[in-house]
Design a protein around this motif. Structure first.
Motif: not given
Length: 142
Positions: A1-4, A102-103, A105-108, A132-138
């Protein structure tokens, strides 16, 4: 799953989201990744292209415009990613909408600056990715 990842320029930070995208793209390239900087319009692509030519006085950042650059020697490509199916590592989104592709890609990476319209649109994208449950960081950039 794409890391955002959302990179947000703090209020006192210099520059804009285009310069931030260039800095992040160069860092990703140095880490061995291929990068696609997704833009909405040709003028935006040209602007990013110009920034990558002038942002660093110390050296050249290998990059090119999607569709006209040789992929083998340009690890950073700029343009409308809807037309590309070869890149899969890092996507930097400068468009106002969630890229439909975008999905793959490994990372967005989403770049947010001080512009109120950009902030409002990025909040919508943030909610979409979260819902949509994508792993996220800010990451706050000063």
């Amino acid at each position: 799953m794409t890391q955002v990842d959302f990179y947000i320029l703090e209020p006192h930070a210099a520059g804009d989201r285009y310069q931030l995208a260039c800095r992040i793209a160069e860092k990703a390239r140095r880490a061995g990744n291929r990068v696609l900087i997704h833009t909405q319009a040709s003028a935006e692509s040209q602007h990013v292209d110009g920034l990558l030519w002038t942002l660093w006085e110390q050296g050249f950042v290998p990059h090119g415009l999607l569709g006209s650059a040789d992929r083998a020697i340009n690890p950073i490509l700029i343009g409308d990613g809807h037309q590309d199916e070869d890149e899969h590592e890092v996507l930097i989104n400068l468009a106002t909408e969630v890229p439909t592709f975008f999905s793959r890609f490994d990372r967005l990476i989403e770049c947010v600056d001080h512009d109120e319209t950009v902030k409002a649109e990025s909040r919508k994208r943030f909610r979409f990715y979260r819902e949509h449950g994508y792993p996220m960081a800010t990451h706050n950039i000063s």
